[in-house]
Motif scaffolding. Structure first.
Motif, mmCIF file in Angstrom:
data_model
loop_
_atom_site.group_PDB
_atom_site.id
_atom_site.type_symbol
_atom_site.label_atom_id
_atom_site.label_comp_id
_atom_site.label_asym_id
_atom_site.label_seq_id
_atom_site.Cartn_x
_atom_site.Cartn_y
_atom_site.Cartn_z
ATOM 1 N N ASP A 173 0.797 -1.230 0.000
ATOM 2 C CA ASP A 173 0.000 0.000 0.000
ATOM 3 C C ASP A 173 0.830 1.281 0.000
ATOM 4 O OD1 ASP A 173 -2.422 -1.444 0.056
ATOM 5 O OD2 ASP A 173 -2.262 -1.676 2.232
ATOM 6 N N ILE A 174 2.128 1.181 -0.285
ATOM 7 C CA ILE A 174 2.952 2.390 -0.296
ATOM 8 C C ILE A 174 3.205 2.841 -1.726
ATOM 9 C CG2 ILE A 174 4.032 1.846 1.922
ATOM 10 C CD1 ILE A 174 6.540 0.965 0.395
ATOM 11 N N ASP A 175 3.661 4.073 -1.856
ATOM 12 C CA ASP A 175 3.967 4.632 -3.169
ATOM 13 C C ASP A 175 5.279 4.064 -3.702
ATOM 14 O OD1 ASP A 175 1.674 6.217 -3.159
ATOM 15 O OD2 ASP A 175 2.701 7.830 -2.083
ATOM 16 N N TRP A 176 5.507 4.260 -4.986
ATOM 17 C CA TRP A 176 6.689 3.718 -5.645
ATOM 18 C C TRP A 176 7.980 4.317 -5.099
ATOM 19 C CZ3 TRP A 176 10.022 6.985 -8.099
ATOM 20 C CH2 TRP A 176 9.543 8.269 -8.352
ATOM 21 N N ASP A 177 7.909 5.518 -4.510
ATOM 22 C CA ASP A 177 9.113 6.189 -4.014
ATOM 23 C C ASP A 177 9.249 6.077 -2.491
ATOM 24 O OD1 ASP A 177 6.973 7.823 -3.449
ATOM 25 O OD2 ASP A 177 8.023 9.681 -3.922
ATOM 26 N N GLU A 178 8.656 5.037 -1.915
ATOM 27 C CA GLU A 178 8.730 4.817 -0.473
ATOM 28 C C GLU A 178 9.224 3.398 -0.189
ATOM 29 O OE1 GLU A 178 5.284 7.438 1.556
ATOM 30 O OE2 GLU A 178 4.571 5.687 0.454
ATOM 31 N N VAL A 179 9.670 3.191 1.044
ATOM 32 C CA VAL A 179 10.089 1.875 1.502
ATOM 33 C C VAL A 179 9.519 1.622 2.889
ATOM 34 C CG1 VAL A 179 12.253 1.943 0.193
ATOM 35 C CG2 VAL A 179 12.247 2.647 2.585
ATOM 36 N N ILE A 180 9.496 0.359 3.273
ATOM 37 C CA ILE A 180 9.210 -0.037 4.641
ATOM 38 C C ILE A 180 10.505 -0.616 5.200
ATOM 39 C CG2 ILE A 180 7.885 -1.539 6.178
ATOM 40 C CD1 ILE A 180 6.123 0.529 4.821
ATOM 41 N N LEU A 181 11.067 0.063 6.187
ATOM 42 C CA LEU A 181 12.260 -0.423 6.884
ATOM 43 C C LEU A 181 11.777 -1.281 8.045
ATOM 44 C CD1 LEU A 181 15.332 -0.367 7.519
ATOM 45 C CD2 LEU A 181 14.892 1.703 8.860
ATOM 46 N N TYR A 182 12.220 -2.541 8.072
ATOM 47 C CA TYR A 182 11.716 -3.433 9.110
ATOM 48 C C TYR A 182 12.781 -4.034 10.013
ATOM 49 C CZ TYR A 182 12.755 -7.367 5.940
ATOM 50 O OH TYR A 182 13.363 -8.280 5.107
ATOM 51 N N ALA A 183 14.047 -3.899 9.668
ATOM 52 C CA ALA A 183 15.085 -4.447 10.544
ATOM 53 C C ALA A 183 16.430 -3.791 10.262
ATOM 54 C CB ALA A 183 15.208 -5.955 10.369
ATOM 55 N N ILE A 184 17.212 -3.659 11.322
ATOM 56 C CA ILE A 184 18.605 -3.231 11.214
ATOM 57 C C ILE A 184 19.431 -4.227 12.021
ATOM 58 C CG2 ILE A 184 20.307 -1.436 11.674
ATOM 59 C CD1 ILE A 184 17.979 0.600 11.645
ATOM 60 N N PHE A 185 20.353 -4.898 11.354
ATOM 61 C CA PHE A 185 21.256 -5.836 12.016
ATOM 62 C C PHE A 185 22.637 -5.205 12.101
ATOM 63 C CE2 PHE A 185 19.239 -10.242 10.967
ATOM 64 C CZ PHE A 185 18.075 -9.856 11.589
ATOM 65 N N CYS A 186 23.278 -5.350 13.240
ATOM 66 C CA CYS A 186 24.649 -4.882 13.419
ATOM 67 C C CYS A 186 25.543 -6.081 13.719
ATOM 68 C CB CYS A 186 24.737 -3.867 14.551
ATOM 69 S SG CYS A 186 23.873 -2.336 14.162
ATOM 70 N N TYR A 187 26.674 -6.132 13.035
ATOM 71 C CA TYR A 187 27.591 -7.248 13.138
ATOM 72 C C TYR A 187 28.887 -6.807 13.813
ATOM 73 C CZ TYR A 187 24.391 -9.389 9.848
ATOM 74 O OH TYR A 187 23.260 -9.886 9.250
ATOM 75 N N ASP A 188 29.539 -7.750 14.457
ATOM 76 C CA ASP A 188 30.808 -7.502 15.125
ATOM 77 C C ASP A 188 31.870 -7.223 14.073
ATOM 78 O OD1 ASP A 188 32.925 -7.366 16.872
ATOM 79 O OD2 ASP A 188 32.813 -9.456 17.510
ATOM 80 N N ASP A 189 32.638 -6.156 14.272
ATOM 81 C CA ASP A 189 33.683 -5.829 13.307
ATOM 82 C C ASP A 189 35.076 -6.212 13.797
ATOM 83 O OD1 ASP A 189 33.920 -3.909 15.250
ATOM 84 O OD2 ASP A 189 34.057 -2.226 13.868
ATOM 85 N N GLU A 190 35.146 -6.873 14.930
ATOM 86 C CA GLU A 190 36.439 -7.316 15.464
ATOM 87 C C GLU A 190 36.645 -8.790 15.139
ATOM 88 O OE1 GLU A 190 36.921 -6.369 19.566
ATOM 89 O OE2 GLU A 190 36.155 -4.350 19.294
ATOM 90 N N GLY A 191 37.827 -9.127 14.704
ATOM 91 C CA GLY A 191 38.134 -10.520 14.409
ATOM 92 C C GLY A 191 37.513 -10.972 13.107
ATOM 93 N N ASP A 192 37.461 -12.274 12.946
ATOM 94 C CA ASP A 192 36.955 -12.858 11.706
ATOM 95 C C ASP A 192 35.535 -13.396 11.826
ATOM 96 O OD1 ASP A 192 39.389 -12.374 10.448
ATOM 97 O OD2 ASP A 192 40.222 -14.289 11.109
#
Length: 96
Positions: free
Chosen positions: A39-58
């Protein structure tokens, strides 16, 4: 608790949870976002998640997950992508 992931709902801390619980939230919010995107317009988005990952090590282990259902202009989404930390991933749906 070492393998537990920080869970946020609408950026409010909701505790430490195992990956299985995070996956359940992801499925739930992904499904809800997909329905909202119909139901949204072509120039819109639905943001539903943000994941953050560890940047230390492998390991690149998932350290936090934030779930929400935010409707926003695509341009605002692009601005957010430019500002967010390189170890974070945004999940969206569009109605193309």
């Amino acid at each position: 608790m070492m393998n537990d992931i920080n869970l946020y709902i609408n950026s409010a801390f909701s505790g430490f949870w195992p990956l299985d619980t995070i996956e359940e939230y992801f499925d739930e919010y992904s499904h809800s976002a997909q329905l909202l995107a119909e139901d949204i317009d072509w120039d819109e988005v639905i943001l539903y998640a943000i994941f953050c990952y560890d940047d230390e090590g492998d390991s690149s282990a998932l350290i936090s997950a934030d779930f929400m259902l935010l409707r926003m202009d695509y341009d605002k989404y692009i601005q957010l992508c430019r500002k967010i930390h390189k170890n974070c991933r945004l999940f969206i749906y569009r109605n193309l």
